[in-house]
Structures are given as C-alpha cells and as structure tokens.
Design an enzyme around this catalytic site. Sequence first.
Site, PDB file in Angstrom:
ATOM      1  N   SER A 133     -38.703 -46.466 -50.114  1.00 37.73           N
ATOM      2  CA  SER A 133     -40.065 -46.223 -50.179  1.00 37.73           C
ATOM      3  C   SER A 133     -40.842 -47.589 -50.690  1.00 37.73           C
ATOM      4  CB  SER A 133     -40.529 -45.093 -51.042  1.00 37.73           C
ATOM      5  OG  SER A 133     -39.686 -43.817 -50.527  1.00 37.73           O
ATOM      6  N   LYS A 193     -45.728 -42.436 -47.370  1.00 38.03           N
ATOM      7  CA  LYS A 193     -44.600 -42.011 -48.355  1.00 38.03           C
ATOM      8  C   LYS A 193     -45.554 -42.177 -49.771  1.00 38.03           C
ATOM      9  CE  LYS A 193     -40.852 -40.794 -50.104  1.00 38.03           C
ATOM     10  NZ  LYS A 193     -40.733 -39.588 -50.074  1.00 38.03           N
ATOM     11  N   LYS A 212     -42.781 -45.461 -59.451  1.00 47.10           N
ATOM     12  CA  LYS A 212     -43.142 -46.400 -58.739  1.00 47.10           C
ATOM     13  C   LYS A 212     -44.025 -46.079 -57.491  1.00 47.10           C
ATOM     14  CE  LYS A 212     -40.219 -46.870 -55.416  1.00 47.10           C
ATOM     15  NZ  LYS A 212     -39.978 -46.287 -54.221  1.00 47.10           N
TER      16      LYS A 212
END
Length: 299
Positions: free
Chosen positions: A97, A172, A241
């Site tokens: 990702s 995503k 993140k």
Amino acid sequence: MIRVAFLGLGDIGAPIASHLTRDPFELTVWNRTASRADEFAAEHKVSVARTAADAVRSADVVVTCLPSSAEVEAVLHGEQGILEALRKGAVVVDCTSGDPPTSRSIAAELGGRGVDFIDAPVSGGTAGAKAGTLTVMWGGEETVFERVRSVIEAFGKKIVHAGGVGAGDALKAVNNALLAVHILSTAEGLAVLAKAGVDPKIALDVINASSGRSNSSENLFPQRVLTREFPRTFRLALLDKDIGIAAVLAEDLEVRTPIIALAAERFHEAREKLGEEADHVEAVRVIEDENGVKIAAFK
Ligand code: NDP
C-alpha cells in the site's frame, strides 16, 4: 512457465506468495529476515534467494509486498538493490500500500530501463490473502496488466483498474482512511453507550441492524474487541502510514478533509502509545484508557 520473484513475506506477503507456488509459476522468494523465507520454503515448493538481486535476476514478474513505498525504493536502490539485476522486459507488481508520487517516480525510473511497473495494493486482509480472494486495485497501463494478469488472478478475486500509476495507491489509502475513521468512531460511540449503561454487545447488535454499521461494527468489534482477542493481522503502524498517505494526498489536492486529518492524528498518537507491533484494532484500547471504560459484554 512464468518466473516470479516475490520480495517481502510479511503478514500478508506470505499468504499472497503461497498462491504463486504452483504451475504455471516458478517462484523464487526473498525476505530481509532470511529465517522467514526459510520457514516459507519449508512449507512450499519454492527457491529461496539470499539477496533480492539474486531473486529477481531471471524473473519475468517481480512482486513486492513491503511496508511502504520507502522500503520499495530501498529495495531498488539499497546496497543489494535490485535495479541493476532486473531483466529488461520484466514487470514489477507492487502490492505494497504505497504512496502515489513515489510509485510514479519508481515507474518512470524503471520505464527508462525497459522494466514496467504497476501499483497493485490489495484489500481483504490476511484471511482474504489465504483464501486467494483479495480485492486488487491497480494503477498503470492495460497492456502491462495483461502481461501479469495470471499472477494477480492467482491471489485476487475482484481486480479493478483504478487509473494511471499511483491510482491504486490513492484508492487504497482512502479506503484505509475510512477504516481508521470507522474504528475510532465506533469505539467512541460504544464508550459513550457503555458509560450510559448500554451493554456494548447489545449496542452492536442494534447498530449492525441499523444505519451506523460498517465492517468495523459488523466484523472487527464482535470478533476482536468484545472477545478481547485483538489478533495481530495488520499492524497499526501500517494503518497509520495509510491514513497519513490519504491526508497528504488530500492536502496536495487541496481537498478539505478535517475528519481524515483528525483520524490521522489519533492513529499517530495510538502508534506512539502502543508501538510498532500492535494490531490496528488495538487503537480501541487508547479510547478505552482515555475514558476509563471497556468495550466488552456486560455479562
Ligand atoms: P509486515 O510488517 O507484516 O511485513 C513487512 C515485510 O516487509 C516483511 O517481509 C519485512 O521483512 C519487509 N521489510 C520491512 N522493511 C524492509 C526493508 N527496509 N527492506 C526490505 N524488506 C523490508 O507487513 P504486511 O505484510 O502486513 O503488509 C505489507 C503491505 O501490505 C503493507 O503496505 C500493508 O499496508 C499492506 N497490507 C497489509 C494488510 C494486512 O492485513 N496485513 C492488508 C492489506 C494491505 P522482515 O521479515 O525482515 O521484517
């Protein structure tokens, strides 16, 4: 026979790679911590490479599944970087990702060397990876995708073209920002209800038959919070993140997203409190601690 190199046998990398261990694939794996690759090889028919460069040297397709685009960059350029070892005509499928700008710069650099790149992040969790039913959102050229379709179909069920390189990463990141918002808002709501004397189990039962429901309320809270099991499937640090990527993307595009920004801040705090190895659902513990309440069935 399609020669595949797989770099990164983490929580989701290993189950994804397990679908590439049979015909028509010939799989070579590499993992930074070699023992993890050896454990994988004990269970599957694969070759283990001692360096990432050795893994990719003869590969038609290189799949990367690393924490973030920074590690993908490091694996390309680091001391034992794969950049020089990649075959002309190979395709790098990045299941990390990642972040859109870094993916675009990697694609440009690889393109200059006759190597194609698509970002192909996944959703569906470790359970979906084991079952080979992941959703794959990819960014890049159709003609490149066609050359790696069989590899992606080996572990993906719903496979969607999101747009140009980086579009998969963007999609995503936003999906995971929504996941983060749902976890936090569900925990906050249940903390209020527990203090108001409503059993969280009963509250979830009603919410899941009502408009406040989400994957978090339907699956994560009943299976992981009420049971107090909190299994480690997806590190909180990685969700931190992802929501950070979504927040930066919004800022770059000048889209006002105060809810995503606040959720990013809260997950950052949770990461600092709970550390790098905690599961993402454990963010609930921070809300419980702050409010002196436990989200568990009353009896
Ligand atoms: P893990 O943290 O479990 O594994 C990370 C992998 O990357 C390990 O193989 C690790 O090697 C390797 N790695 C870490 N740093 C470096 C480095 N500097 N150089 C080389 N290799 C490195 O992550 P996941 O497998 O959970 O996630 C991988 C990606 O997939 C992430 O981008 C994540 O956001 C995404 N994802 C994860 C999901 C999940 O449910 N887990 C769901 C959907 C997407 P080592 O063994 O040496 O630490």
